[in-house]
Design a protein around this motif. Structure first.
Motif, PDB file in Angstrom:
ATOM      1  N   UNK A  23      12.695  -8.691   2.656  1.00 41.38           N
ATOM      2  CA  UNK A  23      11.358  -8.214   2.323  1.00 41.38           C
ATOM      3  C   UNK A  23      11.140  -6.830   2.910  1.00 41.38           C
ATOM      4  N   UNK A  24      10.545  -5.961   2.129  1.00 39.06           N
ATOM      5  CA  UNK A  24      10.181  -4.617   2.593  1.00 39.06           C
ATOM      6  C   UNK A  24       8.870  -4.701   3.357  1.00 39.06           C
ATOM      7  N   UNK A  25       8.789  -4.030   4.507  1.00 40.23           N
ATOM      8  CA  UNK A  25       7.588  -4.037   5.346  1.00 40.23           C
ATOM      9  C   UNK A  25       7.198  -2.604   5.676  1.00 40.23           C
ATOM     10  N   UNK A  26       5.906  -2.324   5.537  1.00 39.38           N
ATOM     11  CA  UNK A  26       5.315  -1.067   5.989  1.00 39.38           C
ATOM     12  C   UNK A  26       4.152  -1.460   6.873  1.00 39.38           C
ATOM     13  N   UNK A  43       3.630  -6.632   3.636  1.00 39.37           N
ATOM     14  CA  UNK A  43       4.922  -7.321   3.611  1.00 39.37           C
ATOM     15  C   UNK A  43       5.159  -7.761   2.176  1.00 39.37           C
ATOM     16  N   UNK A  44       6.070  -7.053   1.496  1.00 39.89           N
ATOM     17  CA  UNK A  44       6.226  -7.285   0.068  1.00 39.89           C
ATOM     18  C   UNK A  44       4.975  -6.770  -0.628  1.00 39.89           C
ATOM     19  N   UNK A  45       4.231  -7.683  -1.252  1.00 35.01           N
ATOM     20  CA  UNK A  45       2.977  -7.294  -1.908  1.00 35.01           C
ATOM     21  C   UNK A  45       1.782  -8.032  -1.308  1.00 35.01           C
ATOM     22  N   UNK A  86       5.538   2.460  10.569  1.00 32.35           N
ATOM     23  CA  UNK A  86       6.832   1.777  10.681  1.00 32.35           C
ATOM     24  C   UNK A  86       7.263   1.311   9.297  1.00 32.35           C
ATOM     25  N   UNK A  87       8.521   1.566   8.970  1.00 33.85           N
ATOM     26  CA  UNK A  87       9.110   1.110   7.714  1.00 33.85           C
ATOM     27  C   UNK A  87      10.390   0.362   8.045  1.00 33.85           C
ATOM     28  N   UNK A  88      10.543  -0.810   7.410  1.00 37.85           N
ATOM     29  CA  UNK A  88      11.736  -1.608   7.690  1.00 37.85           C
ATOM     30  C   UNK A  88      11.947  -2.634   6.584  1.00 37.85           C
ATOM     31  N   UNK A  89      13.167  -3.145   6.543  1.00 38.47           N
ATOM     32  CA  UNK A  89      13.475  -4.277   5.683  1.00 38.47           C
ATOM     33  C   UNK A  89      13.737  -5.458   6.603  1.00 38.47           C
ATOM     34  N   UNK A  90      13.060  -6.566   6.320  1.00 39.25           N
ATOM     35  CA  UNK A  90      13.227  -7.779   7.136  1.00 39.25           C
ATOM     36  C   UNK A  90      14.127  -8.753   6.380  1.00 39.25           C
ATOM     37  N   UNK A  91      15.150  -9.211   7.082  1.00 35.87           N
ATOM     38  CA  UNK A  91      16.068 -10.221   6.561  1.00 35.87           C
ATOM     39  C   UNK A  91      15.816 -11.520   7.319  1.00 35.87           C
TER      40      UNK A  91
END
Length: 159
Positions: A23-26, A43-45, A86-91
């Motif tokens: 999931x993409x997180x900003x 988180x996502x949408x 902060x920008x990140x991808x959460x696995x």
């Protein structure tokens, strides 16, 4: 609501092959005071607002309150946040009886990968995946609220 979590650096990208969700997180912070951080996250949408209290002495536990909010409201609130988004991808990775959330940071914090595991008690045992590195629980510099002000790209001796 008490959150008990441990944080670790990640030593390889092998976790990506084990992840069942990505999931993409900003996120941004309305307040980065260690006594009470207030975070806005997309988180996502889905939007969220979260309040976290001061960690206990071990750094493992702290109060956390979170509420889902409409995406449009989260987008509006991000414009009010302190500088440093902060920008990140959460696995999400299942490992034995636990789920690790592995954050692969981008933007100003690119190169930093941190895994978190939430526990029921501070002494709860769990097994370590092969890609789990040094524990950084309680080290303030790894808190997202701190990374928003002092991003990983500015660290000199950690790279």
């Amino acid at each position: 609501m008490q959150e008990i979590e441990r944080k670790f650096l990640v030593t390889s990208e092998a976790f990506k092959n084990e992840a069942h969700k990505r999931t993409r997180i900003v996120q941004g912070f309305l307040n980065t005071n260690l006594e009470r951080t207030v975070r806005v996250r997309i988180q996502g949408d889905v939007g969220f607002i979260t309040i976290k209290g001061k960690p206990n002495d071990s750094g493992l536990s702290r109060f956390e309150w979170e509420k889902q909010i409409p995406l449009a409201e989260a987008e509006d609130l991000l414009h009010l946040c302190e500088p440093g988004i902060i920008e990140k991808t959460r696995y999400e990775v299942f490992h034995d009886d636990h789920t690790f959330e592995v954050d692969d940071f981008t933007g100003e914090n690119e190169g930093l990968i941190i895994a978190e595991i939430e526990l029921e008690t501070e002494s709860e045992p769990f097994s370590y995946p092969e890609w789990l590195g040094m524990e950084v629980t309680g080290q303030v510099k790894y808190y997202n609220s701190n990374l928003s002000k002092n991003p990983f790209k500015n660290w000199t001796n950690e790279k």
